[in-house]
Scaffold this active site. Structure first.
Site, PDB file in Angstrom:
ATOM      1  N   ASN A  15     -14.761 -24.922  12.340  1.00 53.80           N
ATOM      2  CA  ASN A  15     -13.896 -23.817  12.836  1.00 53.80           C
ATOM      3  C   ASN A  15     -14.482 -23.145  14.366  1.00 53.80           C
ATOM      4  O   ASN A  15     -13.522 -22.694  15.159  1.00 53.80           O
ATOM      5  CB  ASN A  15     -14.011 -22.694  11.824  1.00 53.80           C
ATOM      6  CG  ASN A  15     -15.650 -22.106  11.294  1.00 53.80           C
ATOM      7  OD1 ASN A  15     -16.493 -22.873  11.761  1.00 53.80           O
ATOM      8  ND2 ASN A  15     -15.394 -20.848  10.790  1.00 53.80           N
ATOM      9  N   GLU A  65     -26.044 -22.010   6.608  1.00 57.87           N
ATOM     10  CA  GLU A  65     -25.117 -20.864   7.177  1.00 57.87           C
ATOM     11  C   GLU A  65     -23.810 -21.299   6.488  1.00 57.87           C
ATOM     12  O   GLU A  65     -22.893 -22.159   6.692  1.00 57.87           O
ATOM     13  CB  GLU A  65     -24.726 -20.855   8.811  1.00 57.87           C
ATOM     14  CG  GLU A  65     -25.849 -20.378   9.434  1.00 57.87           C
ATOM     15  CD  GLU A  65     -26.264 -18.962   9.340  1.00 57.87           C
ATOM     16  OE1 GLU A  65     -25.607 -18.347   8.812  1.00 57.87           O
ATOM     17  OE2 GLU A  65     -27.059 -18.654  10.118  1.00 57.87           O
ATOM     18  N   PRO A  84     -20.628 -25.349  -1.731  1.00 57.19           N
ATOM     19  CA  PRO A  84     -21.014 -26.353  -2.217  1.00 57.19           C
ATOM     20  C   PRO A  84     -21.625 -27.498  -1.713  1.00 57.19           C
ATOM     21  O   PRO A  84     -22.647 -28.228  -2.294  1.00 57.19           O
ATOM     22  CB  PRO A  84     -19.497 -27.041  -2.868  1.00 57.19           C
ATOM     23  CG  PRO A  84     -18.563 -25.831  -2.782  1.00 57.19           C
ATOM     24  CD  PRO A  84     -19.174 -24.768  -1.882  1.00 57.19           C
ATOM     25  N   THR A  85     -21.196 -27.791  -0.467  1.00 59.80           N
ATOM     26  CA  THR A  85     -22.043 -28.584   0.365  1.00 59.80           C
ATOM     27  C   THR A  85     -23.450 -28.170   0.662  1.00 59.80           C
ATOM     28  O   THR A  85     -24.522 -28.935   0.711  1.00 59.80           O
ATOM     29  CB  THR A  85     -21.149 -29.094   1.672  1.00 59.80           C
ATOM     30  OG1 THR A  85     -20.002 -29.143   1.328  1.00 59.80           O
ATOM     31  CG2 THR A  85     -21.939 -30.186   2.512  1.00 59.80           C
ATOM     32  N   CYS A  94     -16.245 -17.713   8.793  1.00 60.60           N
ATOM     33  CA  CYS A  94     -16.894 -17.356   7.828  1.00 60.60           C
ATOM     34  C   CYS A  94     -17.301 -16.025   7.484  1.00 60.60           C
ATOM     35  O   CYS A  94     -17.388 -15.602   6.279  1.00 60.60           O
ATOM     36  CB  CYS A  94     -18.283 -18.020   8.108  1.00 60.60           C
ATOM     37  SG  CYS A  94     -19.339 -17.730   9.600  1.00 60.60           S
ATOM     38  N   GLU A 123     -29.531 -17.604  12.401  1.00 60.76           N
ATOM     39  CA  GLU A 123     -29.174 -18.240  13.748  1.00 60.76           C
ATOM     40  C   GLU A 123     -29.034 -16.906  14.905  1.00 60.76           C
ATOM     41  O   GLU A 123     -28.999 -15.783  14.312  1.00 60.76           O
ATOM     42  CB  GLU A 123     -27.710 -18.795  14.029  1.00 60.76           C
ATOM     43  CG  GLU A 123     -27.950 -20.137  12.886  1.00 60.76           C
ATOM     44  CD  GLU A 123     -26.933 -21.090  12.957  1.00 60.76           C
ATOM     45  OE1 GLU A 123     -25.714 -20.874  12.803  1.00 60.76           O
ATOM     46  OE2 GLU A 123     -27.157 -22.392  13.227  1.00 60.76           O
TER      47      GLU A 123
HETATM   48  N1  LIG Z   1     -22.058 -19.283   7.767  1.00 64.93           N
HETATM   49  C1  LIG Z   1     -21.580 -19.501   9.082  1.00 64.93           C
HETATM   50  O1  LIG Z   1     -21.994 -19.253  10.067  1.00 64.93           O
HETATM   51  C2  LIG Z   1     -20.278 -20.400   8.965  1.00 64.93           C
HETATM   52  C3  LIG Z   1     -19.665 -20.774   9.941  1.00 64.93           C
HETATM   53  C4  LIG Z   1     -18.604 -21.770  10.012  1.00 64.93           C
HETATM   54  C5  LIG Z   1     -18.073 -21.882   8.642  1.00 64.93           C
HETATM   55  N2  LIG Z   1     -18.731 -21.662   7.563  1.00 64.93           N
HETATM   56  C6  LIG Z   1     -18.197 -22.028   6.325  1.00 64.93           C
HETATM   57  O2  LIG Z   1     -17.803 -23.440   6.286  1.00 64.93           O
HETATM   58  C7  LIG Z   1     -16.810 -23.751   5.268  1.00 64.93           C
HETATM   59  C8  LIG Z   1     -15.459 -24.439   5.970  1.00 64.93           C
HETATM   60  O3  LIG Z   1     -16.318 -25.548   6.773  1.00 64.93           O
HETATM   61  P1  LIG Z   1     -15.962 -26.971   6.168  1.00 64.93           P
HETATM   62  O4  LIG Z   1     -14.705 -26.794   5.548  1.00 64.93           O
HETATM   63  O5  LIG Z   1     -16.034 -27.848   7.401  1.00 64.93           O
HETATM   64  O6  LIG Z   1     -17.289 -27.098   5.216  1.00 64.93           O
HETATM   65  P2  LIG Z   1     -17.789 -28.373   4.498  1.00 64.93           P
HETATM   66  O7  LIG Z   1     -18.945 -27.807   3.413  1.00 64.93           O
HETATM   67  O8  LIG Z   1     -16.876 -29.114   3.832  1.00 64.93           O
HETATM   68  O9  LIG Z   1     -18.319 -29.337   5.679  1.00 64.93           O
HETATM   69  C9  LIG Z   1     -19.117 -29.008   6.625  1.00 64.93           C
HETATM   70  C10 LIG Z   1     -20.021 -30.072   7.441  1.00 64.93           C
HETATM   71  O10 LIG Z   1     -20.747 -30.887   6.136  1.00 64.93           O
HETATM   72  C11 LIG Z   1     -20.348 -31.921   6.219  1.00 64.93           C
HETATM   73  N3  LIG Z   1     -20.592 -32.745   4.745  1.00 64.93           N
HETATM   74  C12 LIG Z   1     -19.860 -32.524   3.869  1.00 64.93           C
HETATM   75  N4  LIG Z   1     -20.437 -33.266   2.608  1.00 64.93           N
HETATM   76  C13 LIG Z   1     -21.695 -33.295   3.196  1.00 64.93           C
HETATM   77  C14 LIG Z   1     -22.819 -34.014   2.375  1.00 64.93           C
HETATM   78  N5  LIG Z   1     -22.350 -34.253   1.056  1.00 64.93           N
HETATM   79  N6  LIG Z   1     -23.736 -34.126   2.872  1.00 64.93           N
HETATM   80  C15 LIG Z   1     -23.951 -33.578   4.407  1.00 64.93           C
HETATM   81  N7  LIG Z   1     -22.998 -33.317   4.909  1.00 64.93           N
HETATM   82  C16 LIG Z   1     -21.854 -33.180   4.417  1.00 64.93           C
HETATM   83  C17 LIG Z   1     -18.830 -32.108   6.629  1.00 64.93           C
HETATM   84  O11 LIG Z   1     -18.785 -33.461   7.096  1.00 64.93           O
HETATM   85  C18 LIG Z   1     -19.257 -30.992   7.863  1.00 64.93           C
HETATM   86  O12 LIG Z   1     -19.572 -31.663   9.118  1.00 64.93           O
HETATM   87  C19 LIG Z   1     -16.283 -22.253   4.704  1.00 64.93           C
HETATM   88  O13 LIG Z   1     -16.883 -21.967   3.611  1.00 64.93           O
HETATM   89  C20 LIG Z   1     -16.854 -21.461   5.752  1.00 64.93           C
HETATM   90  O14 LIG Z   1     -17.281 -20.000   5.461  1.00 64.93           O
HETATM   91  C21 LIG Z   1     -19.707 -20.798   7.736  1.00 64.93           C
HETATM   92  O1  LIG Z   2     -17.476 -18.867  11.341  1.00 64.54           O
HETATM   93  C1  LIG Z   2     -18.479 -18.222  11.289  1.00 64.54           C
HETATM   94  C2  LIG Z   2     -18.886 -17.409  12.289  1.00 64.54           C
HETATM   95  C3  LIG Z   2     -19.725 -18.203  13.513  1.00 64.54           C
HETATM   96  C4  LIG Z   2     -19.164 -18.325  14.659  1.00 64.54           C
HETATM   97  N1  LIG Z   2     -19.529 -19.304  15.479  1.00 64.54           N
HETATM   98  C5  LIG Z   2     -20.517 -19.837  14.388  1.00 64.54           C
HETATM   99  N2  LIG Z   2     -20.277 -19.392  13.235  1.00 64.54           N
END
Ligand SMILES: NC(=O)c1ccc[n+]([C@@H]2O[C@H](COP(=O)([O-])OP(=O)(O)OC[C@H]3O[C@@H](n4cnc5c(N)ncnc54)[C@H](O)[C@@H]3O)[C@@H](O)[C@H]2O)c1
Ligand SMILES: O=CCc1c[nH]cn1
Length: 514
Positions: free
Chosen positions: A181, A278, A259-260, A312, A488
């Site tokens: 994102n 995060e 979950p990841t 997020c 962060e």
């Molecule tokens: N807290 C924050 O700062 C923040 C920021 C952005 C997104 N998010 C969260 O991220 C999620 C959406 O992002 P997404 O769909 O890319 O998440 P995701 O967990 O599917 O993937 C995130 C990353 O992890 C990698 N990955 C997947 N499985 C893995 C494994 N088993 N081992 C190592 N790496 C692995 C993916 O390839 C990707 O690069 C939402 O839940 C959102 O809230 C959080």
């Molecule tokens: O998606 C969550 C907030 C954010 C913005 N940049 C990195 N994380």
């Protein structure tokens, strides 16, 4: 508007190829033709692979890149490259590191239009927002450049003239794994503090958004970073697991789903590696009837519709005090109807497409489920994006909701705002905290004592008073509960990318007890 100010004049006096290109790029044109892995200071094809991925342009559904997912050997090559750079980089003074980060920030600023355009093409967010992301990205590098020169330990006087001191030392090779994102910004949030502390990094972006992080890698090299300081491997879960399990990785910083995150923590625990997680959220935004009404409505929009709702920390559970519920809902609906949806590269577009069709289907399923679960949907509004052949955005403020509805309990990661009525402060605080997540929260009120009292009571790592979703790099960001841990941004991020060594110095003789 601050973010639409004219680009530096120098860009028009000395046009570089990439600058000329960026201005002529429109939706439906870009095609990647370069390797997307980066190591030892250059783009490379991976030496092995675990499958292949394709990246899309969300607004057209076109494939814009096809790439091999890095295998175990390639991941190891990237880590060895980082190790080599780490030996040089760790010896640099803070001021020397600072200069490289400042130069990288300057290049990002200079190339911001090109970077924002690429981010929009690969992610689908509006060019307006992508420019903000890039601005926050270079600010992040500037901020940590500023801290790099002042990282210091403590001197402690001990009896008899002996003394001790502490040294803040880097960890080594850090791994960054990012979500789709905020592809460029997440990479800067991780690499800024990591490099400022003297670490090297291997970064894996989401396979949905592989493009812009490689540009960041090139920028670090151009800025004077030793070859191998910042490396990129591409791929999905399997590549991520090679990184997390590698014995020579000192730390993992992960942004993604719960979950990841849980799997990452499990892998890290085997190697006793520190992690920053995060993760996701289902954040509450509480609007008291004494709020400045217009600010509260604008805050709710900011809390829900940036990046098509794929943020997020979004405040997706909007608790509104009952006496203003109807007026608030009507105003939200009116403003939502005016949000310009369309081709994300057009100047007046404020929302583009969702990242891909599965994400769209997931979001629409939540909306459908909400309609089935509650009969008194006060508002439901769906706008179709006429220009996107591939998939559309739906904007759906759903009121009035109940706390037990699926769309209120689960992270949707799309442009869906749930409006929930409440009566008292005590009641709303309890309901707001009734979630396994704890990333962010917000409160709108003119009563300053109440606003601070509620902020203190909210179980979330990032609380906003009378605003929402602003992210100054100076402020720490991270979650409570299942939204993760570690922070962060802010000065505190230094602690997550360094370790403290204590040196105890004897100035007298050793008094042995033997
Ligand atoms: N807290 C924050 O700062 C923040 C920021 C952005 C997104 N998010 C969260 O991220 C999620 C959406 O992002 P997404 O769909 O890319 O998440 P995701 O967990 O599917 O993937 C995130 C990353 O992890 C990698 N990955 C997947 N499985 C893995 C494994 N088993 N081992 C190592 N790496 C692995 C993916 O390839 C990707 O690069 C939402 O839940 C959102 O809230 C959080
Ligand atoms: O998606 C969550 C907030 C954010 C913005 N940049 C990195 N994380």
């Amino acid at each position: 508007m601050k973010l639409l100010r004219a680009a530096p004049i120098i860009r028009f006096l000395i046009p570089k190829l990439h600058q000329t290109m960026s201005r002529s790029l429109s939706t439906g044109v870009f095609q990647n033709s370069q390797p997307l892995n980066y190591r030892a200071g250059g783009r490379v094809q991976p030496v092995d692979s675990v499958g292949q991925e394709q990246a899309y342009e969300p607004s057209t559904g076109r494939v814009i890149a096809t790439f091999a997912c890095s295998g175990e050997k390639e991941v190891n090559e990237a880590i060895q490259s980082a190790k080599t750079a780490f030996k040089i980089w760790r010896q640099k003074s803070g001021m020397e590191r600072s200069r490289v980060l400042l130069e990288a920030a300057r290049i990002i600023r200079e190339r911001s239009e090109e970077l924002a355009t690429m981010e929009t093409i690969n992610n689908g967010k509006s060019i307006f927002e992508a420019r903000v992301d890039i601005e926050i990205s270079w600010q992040t590098l500037e901020y940590y450049a500023g801290l790099a020169g002042s990282m210091a330990g403590q001197h402690v006087q001990l009896p008899g003239g002996s003394f001790g001191y502490t040294r803040r030392e880097p960890l080594g090779v850090c791994v960054g794994i990012g979500a789709w994102n905020y592809p460029f910004q997440i990479a800067c949030w991780k690499s800024g503090p990591a490099l400022a502390c003297g670490n090297a990094m291997v970064y894996k972006p989401s396979p949905f958004t592989p493009i812009t992080v490689v540009l960041l890698a090139e920028i670090f090299t151009e800025a004077g970073a030793p070859p191998g300081l910042f490396n990129v491997v591409q791929g999905a879960a399997a590549t991520g697991e090679f990184l997390c399990k590698h014995a020579e990785v000192a730390k993992i910083s992960f942004t993604g789903s719960v979950p990841t995150g849980s799997k990452i923590m499990e892998m890290a625990s085997k190697g006793i590696k520190p992690v920053t997680l995060e993760l996701g959220g289902k954040s509450p935004l509480i609007i008291f009837s004494d709020s400045n009404f217009d600010n509260a409505v604008n805050g709710a929009l900011m809390a829900n519709f940036l990046t098509q709702g794929q943020v997020c920390c979004n405040g997706t559970r909007v608790f509104v005090q009952r006496d203003i519920l109807q007026k608030f809902t009507e105003e939200v609906v009116k403003k939502v109807a005016k949000i310009k949806i369309g081709d994300p590269l057009l100047e007046d577009t404020r929302m583009g497409p969702l990242i891909n069709r599965p994400q769209l289907e997931k979001v629409l399923a939540f909306v459908k489920g909400a309609k089935e679960q509650v009969s008194c949907l006060a508002v439901k509004m769906v706008k179709r994006n006429q220009t996107a052949a591939h998939h559309e955005v739906s904007l759906s403020p759903i009121g009035e909701c109940r706390d037990d509805m699926t769309c209120v309990k689960e992270e949707i990661f799309g442009p869906v705002m749930s409006i929930l009525p409440f009566d008292t402060e005590e009641e709303v605080l309890e309901r707001a905290n009734n979630t396994t997540y704890g990333l962010a929260a917000g409160v709108f009120s003119r009563d300053i004592q109440r606003a601070h009292r509620v902020a203190a009571g909210l179980q979330a790592g990032m609380c906003f008073i009378n605003n929402y979703n602003v992210s100054p790099v100076e402020l720490p960001f991270g979650g409570y509960k299942k939204s993760g841990f570690g922070r962060e941004n802010g000065q505190v991020a230094i602690e997550y990318y360094s370790q403290l060594k204590t040196v105890c110095v004897e100035m007298g003789n050793v008094e042995s007890v033997f």
